[in-house]
Enzyme design. Sequence first.
Site, PDB file in Angstrom:
ATOM      1  N   ARG A  89      -6.100   0.037  -7.924  1.00  0.00           N
ATOM      2  CA  ARG A  89      -6.649   1.090  -7.059  1.00  0.00           C
ATOM      3  C   ARG A  89      -6.686   2.372  -7.904  1.00  0.00           C
ATOM      4  NH1 ARG A  89      -4.215   1.583  -1.165  1.00  0.00           N
ATOM      5  NH2 ARG A  89      -6.287   2.398  -0.717  1.00  0.00           N
TER       6      ARG A  89
ATOM      7  N   ASP B  87      -1.673  11.105  -2.278  1.00  0.00           N
ATOM      8  CA  ASP B  87      -1.887  10.044  -3.267  1.00  0.00           C
ATOM      9  C   ASP B  87      -2.048  10.583  -4.674  1.00  0.00           C
ATOM     10  OD1 ASP B  87      -2.809   8.757  -0.586  1.00  0.00           O
ATOM     11  OD2 ASP B  87      -2.432   7.130  -1.998  1.00  0.00           O
TER      12      ASP B  87
ATOM     13  N   GLN C   2      -3.570   2.392   9.622  1.00  0.00           N
ATOM     14  CA  GLN C   2      -2.183   2.486   9.124  1.00  0.00           C
ATOM     15  C   GLN C   2      -1.294   3.248  10.107  1.00  0.00           C
ATOM     16  OE1 GLN C   2      -4.913   2.953   7.312  1.00  0.00           O
ATOM     17  NE2 GLN C   2      -4.655   2.443   5.161  1.00  0.00           N
TER      18      GLN C   2
ATOM     19  N   ASN D  85      -5.540  12.399  -0.150  1.00  0.00           N
ATOM     20  CA  ASN D  85      -4.733  11.600   0.783  1.00  0.00           C
ATOM     21  C   ASN D  85      -5.702  10.819   1.657  1.00  0.00           C
ATOM     22  OD1 ASN D  85      -2.113  10.794   1.792  1.00  0.00           O
ATOM     23  ND2 ASN D  85      -2.617  11.906   3.661  1.00  0.00           N
ATOM     24  N   LYS D  86      -5.175   9.997   2.535  1.00  0.00           N
ATOM     25  CA  LYS D  86      -5.997   9.123   3.370  1.00  0.00           C
ATOM     26  C   LYS D  86      -7.159   9.882   4.009  1.00  0.00           C
ATOM     27  CE  LYS D  86      -5.813   5.605   3.802  1.00  0.00           C
ATOM     28  NZ  LYS D  86      -6.679   4.755   2.943  1.00  0.00           N
TER      29      LYS D  86
ATOM     30  N   ARG E 137       0.834  -1.196   0.000  1.00  0.00           N
ATOM     31  CA  ARG E 137       0.000   0.000   0.000  1.00  0.00           C
ATOM     32  C   ARG E 137       0.873   1.252   0.000  1.00  0.00           C
ATOM     33  NH1 ARG E 137       1.242   1.753   4.528  1.00  0.00           N
ATOM     34  NH2 ARG E 137       0.082   3.661   4.136  1.00  0.00           N
ATOM     35  N   GLY E 138       0.181   2.408  -0.075  1.00  0.00           N
ATOM     36  CA  GLY E 138       0.893   3.684  -0.124  1.00  0.00           C
ATOM     37  C   GLY E 138       1.203   4.020  -1.575  1.00  0.00           C
ATOM     38  N   ALA E 139       1.024   5.293  -1.933  1.00  0.00           N
ATOM     39  CA  ALA E 139       1.097   5.693  -3.339  1.00  0.00           C
ATOM     40  C   ALA E 139       2.405   5.288  -4.034  1.00  0.00           C
ATOM     41  CB  ALA E 139       0.853   7.198  -3.450  1.00  0.00           C
TER      42      ALA E 139
HETATM   43  O1  MRU Z   1      -4.874   3.337   1.527  1.00  0.00           O
HETATM   44  P1  MRU Z   1      -3.398   3.525   1.736  1.00  0.00           P
HETATM   45  O2  MRU Z   1      -2.899   2.977   3.022  1.00  0.00           O
HETATM   46  O3  MRU Z   1      -2.610   3.058   0.539  1.00  0.00           O
HETATM   47  O4  MRU Z   1      -3.219   5.114   1.808  1.00  0.00           O
HETATM   48  C1  MRU Z   1      -1.940   5.654   1.902  1.00  0.00           C
HETATM   49  C2  MRU Z   1      -1.929   7.119   2.070  1.00  0.00           C
HETATM   50  O5  MRU Z   1      -2.930   7.771   2.037  1.00  0.00           O
HETATM   51  C3  MRU Z   1      -0.575   7.771   2.197  1.00  0.00           C
HETATM   52  O6  MRU Z   1      -0.667   8.919   2.990  1.00  0.00           O
HETATM   53  C4  MRU Z   1      -0.080   8.171   0.807  1.00  0.00           C
HETATM   54  O7  MRU Z   1      -0.143   7.096  -0.079  1.00  0.00           O
HETATM   55  C5  MRU Z   1       1.297   8.697   0.832  1.00  0.00           C
HETATM   56  S1  MRU Z   1       2.483   7.402   1.122  1.00  0.00           S
HETATM   57  C6  MRU Z   1       4.018   8.101   0.955  1.00  0.00           C
END
Ligand code: MRU
Length: 340
Positions: free
Chosen positions: A86, A228, A187, A238-239, A49-51
């Site tokens: 995603r 993201d 997270q 973002n989240k 996960r994470g962008a």
């Molecule tokens: O749903 P996730 O856990 O993939 O969401 C991640 C986020 O929102 C992070 O803040 C974002 O991807 C930046 S990671 C460097």
Amino acid sequence: MKELKSLSLCYTNKTLLVLNQQKLPLESEWLICESPSHMRDIIYALQVRGAPLIGVAAAICLAQYVENGATIAEIYAAAALLKSARPTAVNLAHCIDRQIAAFEAAQNPLAIIKMAEALFAEDADLCDKIAKHGFDLLSSGDNILTHCNTGGLVTTGIGTALGVIFNAHKQGKKLHIYVDETRPLLQGARLTTYELQQAHVPYTLICDNMAASLMRAGKIQKILVGADRIALNGDFANKIGTYNLAVLAHYHKIPFYVAAPYTTIDFSCKKADEIVVEQRNPDEVRGYGEMNWSTPNSPVYNPSFDVTPGELVTGFILDSGVFTAQELRSLCKTYSSTIN
Ligand code: MRU
């Protein structure tokens, strides 16, 4: 493809391994990724996960597929499948599109492998640059609030928002981090606490709904989050819960920073309403894992992300410097002419 290793990705002996982020911090389970459709499922389940990381993981998976002899038709089908895993984080499309562009330019599938290696190395380098540019923004004694998880687990380097924190801590700044638990998938509680503890950065875990009272009490000096997808006018996804923090920061006059690599900027997206926000399974809100604590079948609203207007951002900490939303547009023009 050469051997690659980061905190949560490993390519070794022609095998792609990913650290299952749904099991952390209680268990370090490495999954073997078998195919592009398996990687699509791994990304959808947030095991990776994470962008930045979903982009690089998908790119390595596509490269491995090429190495295993995929036909041109199979490569294009796998690229489309991986991109669909995603919808919000633009890094996923960014990485796959760069691989396909390299392939078409070279008329050689091996370009997909070379590009995967380059993307892996570039992501770590971008993290270092972000950390360097964010350094002066933090002061000893700062209490910093962060949301979700933005560290080494979601990049091939030290991270974005957490990378700025790790670097400043390493260089002697005395920081204390308030970590939003980040419902529904936790997270912050599971992963950011894990990374901060490993790096010996002092932190306190809070429930998401405690941030406002801390700000009112004067206990937060700065807010640092990741992104993201960033639109050209500075609106960014973002989240879920990030927008709450930005509004609170504005009211309490607390600097609010977004740390991200240029790979998170969507050069084709002009503003917030063009950003697609992923909706997720209702059960993620009704409980957690096997546990369901809500009234059975409660109707649920579960967007994975929210979109924050660029005007609420004090500064975007990018790999090329720190910019306001207004400065972002002209910067984007320079970037888009240099990356292709
Ligand atoms: O749903 P996730 O856990 O993939 O969401 C991640 C986020 O929102 C992070 O803040 C974002 O991807 C930046 S990671 C460097």
